[in-house]
Write an enzyme that holds these catalytic residues in place. Structure first.
Site, short mmCIF file in Angstrom:
data_model
loop_
_atom_site.label_atom_id
_atom_site.label_comp_id
_atom_site.label_asym_id
_atom_site.label_seq_id
_atom_site.Cartn_x
_atom_site.Cartn_y
_atom_site.Cartn_z
N GLU A 100 58.76 41.91 33.27
CA GLU A 100 60.10 41.35 33.51
C GLU A 100 61.02 41.81 32.38
O GLU A 100 60.58 41.93 31.24
CB GLU A 100 60.05 39.82 33.48
CG GLU A 100 59.17 39.20 34.55
CD GLU A 100 59.07 37.69 34.33
OE1 GLU A 100 59.80 36.96 35.00
OE2 GLU A 100 58.29 37.26 33.46
N ARG A 149 66.48 12.36 43.04
CA ARG A 149 66.98 11.05 42.57
C ARG A 149 68.50 10.92 42.68
O ARG A 149 69.02 9.83 42.87
CB ARG A 149 66.59 10.82 41.10
CG ARG A 149 65.13 10.53 40.90
CD ARG A 149 64.77 10.59 39.44
NE ARG A 149 65.15 11.89 38.88
CZ ARG A 149 64.92 12.26 37.64
NH1 ARG A 149 64.33 11.44 36.80
NH2 ARG A 149 65.27 13.46 37.21
N LYS A 151 53.50 26.24 42.04
CA LYS A 151 52.84 26.45 40.75
C LYS A 151 53.70 25.82 39.65
O LYS A 151 54.90 25.65 39.88
CB LYS A 151 52.62 27.94 40.51
CG LYS A 151 53.88 28.69 40.07
CD LYS A 151 53.56 29.97 39.38
CE LYS A 151 54.69 30.36 38.47
NZ LYS A 151 54.70 31.62 37.85
N HIS A 154 49.52 35.19 39.68
CA HIS A 154 49.98 36.42 40.33
C HIS A 154 49.11 37.64 40.00
O HIS A 154 48.75 38.41 40.89
CB HIS A 154 51.42 36.74 39.90
CG HIS A 154 52.36 35.59 40.05
ND1 HIS A 154 52.30 34.71 41.12
CD2 HIS A 154 53.39 35.17 39.29
CE1 HIS A 154 53.27 33.81 40.98
NE2 HIS A 154 53.93 34.05 39.89
N HIS A 167 53.67 32.93 45.18
CA HIS A 167 54.61 33.69 46.00
C HIS A 167 54.32 35.19 46.01
O HIS A 167 54.78 35.90 46.88
CB HIS A 167 56.07 33.38 45.63
CG HIS A 167 56.52 34.03 44.36
ND1 HIS A 167 56.43 33.41 43.15
CD2 HIS A 167 57.05 35.24 44.12
CE1 HIS A 167 56.89 34.21 42.21
NE2 HIS A 167 57.27 35.35 42.76
N LYS A 208 57.41 39.45 29.24
CA LYS A 208 58.85 39.24 29.35
C LYS A 208 59.55 40.20 28.40
O LYS A 208 58.97 40.66 27.43
CB LYS A 208 59.20 37.81 28.97
CG LYS A 208 58.78 36.80 30.04
CD LYS A 208 59.42 35.46 29.79
CE LYS A 208 59.15 34.51 30.94
NZ LYS A 208 59.81 34.90 32.20
N ASP A 264 51.17 31.37 32.97
CA ASP A 264 52.33 31.48 33.88
C ASP A 264 52.17 32.65 34.85
O ASP A 264 52.65 32.58 35.98
CB ASP A 264 53.60 31.67 33.03
CG ASP A 264 54.88 31.49 33.85
OD1 ASP A 264 54.91 30.54 34.65
OD2 ASP A 264 55.82 32.27 33.68
P1 NAP Z 1 64.51 21.87 38.64
O1 NAP Z 1 65.69 22.75 38.88
O2 NAP Z 1 64.40 21.16 37.34
O3 NAP Z 1 64.50 20.81 39.82
C1 NAP Z 1 63.67 19.68 39.81
C2 NAP Z 1 63.98 18.86 41.05
O4 NAP Z 1 63.13 17.71 41.05
C3 NAP Z 1 65.41 18.36 41.11
O5 NAP Z 1 65.83 18.37 42.46
C4 NAP Z 1 65.29 16.94 40.60
O6 NAP Z 1 66.37 16.20 41.09
C5 NAP Z 1 63.96 16.54 41.22
N1 NAP Z 1 63.31 15.42 40.52
C6 NAP Z 1 63.03 15.31 39.21
N2 NAP Z 1 62.45 14.12 38.94
C7 NAP Z 1 62.35 13.48 40.12
C8 NAP Z 1 61.85 12.21 40.52
N3 NAP Z 1 61.32 11.35 39.64
N4 NAP Z 1 61.91 11.89 41.82
C9 NAP Z 1 62.44 12.73 42.74
N5 NAP Z 1 62.93 13.95 42.42
C10 NAP Z 1 62.89 14.31 41.13
O7 NAP Z 1 63.14 22.67 38.83
P2 NAP Z 1 62.86 23.97 39.73
O8 NAP Z 1 63.17 25.18 38.93
O9 NAP Z 1 63.49 23.82 41.05
O10 NAP Z 1 61.27 23.93 39.84
C11 NAP Z 1 60.57 22.98 40.62
C12 NAP Z 1 59.08 23.33 40.56
O11 NAP Z 1 58.88 24.60 41.13
C13 NAP Z 1 58.53 23.39 39.14
O12 NAP Z 1 57.20 22.95 39.13
C14 NAP Z 1 58.58 24.87 38.82
O13 NAP Z 1 57.62 25.24 37.85
C15 NAP Z 1 58.25 25.45 40.18
N6 NAP Z 1 58.75 26.81 40.36
C16 NAP Z 1 60.08 27.07 40.22
C17 NAP Z 1 60.53 28.36 40.42
C18 NAP Z 1 62.00 28.69 40.31
O14 NAP Z 1 62.34 29.86 40.56
N7 NAP Z 1 62.86 27.77 39.98
C19 NAP Z 1 59.62 29.39 40.74
C20 NAP Z 1 58.27 29.07 40.89
C21 NAP Z 1 57.86 27.77 40.69
P3 NAP Z 1 66.89 14.81 40.39
O15 NAP Z 1 67.00 15.09 38.93
O16 NAP Z 1 68.19 14.53 41.07
O17 NAP Z 1 65.87 13.81 40.72
#
Ligand code: NAP
Length: 488
Positions: A216, A49, A148, A240, A178, A340, A235
């Protein structure tokens, strides 16, 4: 679907292109892909966004991503090449009208594969898929990648799968776990099915018990609110831990193709013995970390972390005794454990073989059993304990370790799990992604545990941060005459 070559033309849209996953994992994976001579035909489109111009998005990537690439590996020329292939679209995924801007960035040629990677909260999965379809962006050569967690129980996972399935076929759907991209998880298949040595021993006749640990050191960090609604069972165990169990326990697949492997894993999931309510007190343990120390530094308890409800009963530790009701594994306990704030960061699979049937040697406690340890992290490797004669006059035995540290011996560079998985999506290879029936079988198996715990009203058992979990975890395996690997 045809397999693509590394440098074929394709469009990759990263929904969540400004998020943590994109910065820490996906963009570094793309960097390595370019560095290794691939991705020449890729257009990478970040979507989120935040209203950013292309220069601002490239600046954001340059600020955030390089620190997640090894210093020795970073190469500015490669980075600039990657940036030249990057675009950005400001899009609110809940707003159908915003998708027109995305259409303008995609190739007009319908034969060019489109990959929509949904690195966003799962609550956006359904609207994104629906709006992609309404905007006419779903072509036969389109793939969707789902991160996930895919739901929080069987019903919600079905809701997502049904809605996504209305728009994408199963062949177009790539569900990420992963762990399946980890070098050593694949090596486990090589170990089992590429050697004659182990397979004849790989059953109840020679194996006493199997242990799978994913530990972890980290706490919940900045993900408190998400974690408090999720817990370790959903989780880590549902995905996993169970995927690792499947690869240890599956029958040899007919081939390495996606459906042969996934059919074999599904059979394992369907053979897992369901938990009955009366099983939970002696076959499951849930814990929650208290304050303590990790590597000598004090850390706070779970209930004091940001985003956690004051009297939360969410588990940060799970230990389970799982049983597989089939001819190969009947009677062999699979002890599963994840948590954890544990003593060390560690993922390993331990195979404890049965002792020799009759010991002829001078040992106080019988001949030690053989043990195979498959280490997935921090370093991958294999350790096999075999008995040898202790030097000296007497005929005493002591276990010696045959150690294979794969990090030292591998000739090719190790791929990060996300790098491998992303390249597999690009090539159209499904073997390392979770099929819908596998996912649902996993949810169906853990659901009675979750429900039983909720009904019991019992609080999780506290454990000190920096330990191996609550004492009840040792008692769980001890009741069946076993000990966790680190307690041997
Ligand atoms: P995050 O840092 O909160 O990022 C969320 C992303 O979604 C941001 O780019 C946000 O940007 C965008 N977003 C939110 N609302 C939106 C909307 N209405 N329209 C378009 N874009 C939108 O989350 P994350 O850690 O990257 O995780 C993302 C997903 O991957 C989650 O489901 C998480 O459980 C999963 N995951 C993450 C990890 C990890 O290591 N981080 C590992 C495994 C799985 P804006 O706010 O600018 O829109």
């Amino acid at each position: 679907m045809r397999e693509n070559a590394n440098n074929d033309r394709f469009d990759l849209v990263l929904f969540g292109g400004t998020g943590d996953l994109a910065m820490r994992k996906l963009l570094p994976a793309l960097f390595y892909g370019v560095r290794d001579g691939g991705l020449a035909g890729a257009t990478i489109i970040g979507a989120a966004r935040q209203p950013l111009g292309i220069d601002e998005y490239r600046a954001l990537l340059t600020e955030q991503v390089p620190r997640h690439i090894g210093e020795a590996d970073f190469d500015d020329a490669v980075w600039q090449r990657l940036l030249s292939q990057v675009r950005y679209v400001a899009i609110d995924a809940t707003q159908p009208a915003d998708f027109a801007a995305l259409a303008a960035q995609l190739s007009n040629d319908e034969a060019v594969p489109r990959v929509f990677y949904l690195a966003t909260t799962p609550s956006l999965f359904i609207p994104i898929c629906q709006h992609l379809q309404s905007a006419g962006l779903v072509t036969p050569a389109t793939r969707v990648v789902l991160e996930k967690p895919l739901g929080r129980d069987l019903a919600s996972s079905r809701t997502i799968n049904d809605a996504v399935g209305e728009i994408f076929t199963e062949e177009q759907t790539y569900r990420i776990d992963h762990y399946l991209g980890k070098e050593m998880v694949q090596n486990l298949m090589a170990l089992r099915f590429g050697n004659t040595l182990l397979e004849p021993l790989w059953s109840r006749s020679y194996i006493h018990d199997v242990q799978i640990t994913i530990a972890e050191e980290l706490g919940v960090g900045t993900r408190g609110e998400f974690y408090d609604n999720t817990g370790a069972l959903r989780d880590m165990v549902q995905n996993h831990v169970l995927q690792c169990l499947c690869i240890v326990a599956m029958e040899p697949p007919a081939s390495i193709n996606a459906d042969s492997v996934r059919d074999a894993k599904l059979q394992v999931l369907r053979s897992l013995r369901p938990y009955l309510e009366g099983d939970l007190p002696h076959k499951t343990v849930r814990g929650q970390y208290r304050s303590g120390a990790i590597e000598g530094a004090p850390v706070t308890g779970y209930l004091k972390e940001d985003g956690i409800a004051p009297s939360s009963q969410t588990e940060t530790f799970v230990a389970l005794k799982a049983e597989i009701d089939n001819w190969r594994w009947a009677g062999v306990p699979f002890y599963l454990r994840t948590g954890k704030r544990m003593q060390e960061r560690l993922a390993e699979i331990v195979i404890n073989f049965r002792p020799v049937p009759h010991s002829i040697f001078e040992t106080a406690s019988g001949t030690p059993h053989n043990q195979l340890v498959i280490r997935l992290q921090p370093d991958d490797g294999l350790g096999l304990e075999i008995n040898t004669k202790t030097p000296g006059d007497s005929m005493r035995l002591s276990p010696k370790l045959l150690n294979l540290a794969l990090r030292d011996t591998r000739e090719a560079r190790r791929l990060d799990a996300y790098e491998r998985l992303l390249m597999d999506v690009v090539r159209g290879r499904l073997a390392l992604f979770v099929r819908r029936d596998e996912l649902e079988a996993a949810w169906a198996w853990i659901e009675p545990i979750r429900d039983g715990w909720d009904r019991s009203g019992e609080a999780p058992k506290g454990y000190t941060s920096g330990t191996w979990g609550p004492a009840a975890s040792s008692a769980l395996v001890g009741r069946f005459g076993c000990a966790w690997h680190e307690e041997d």
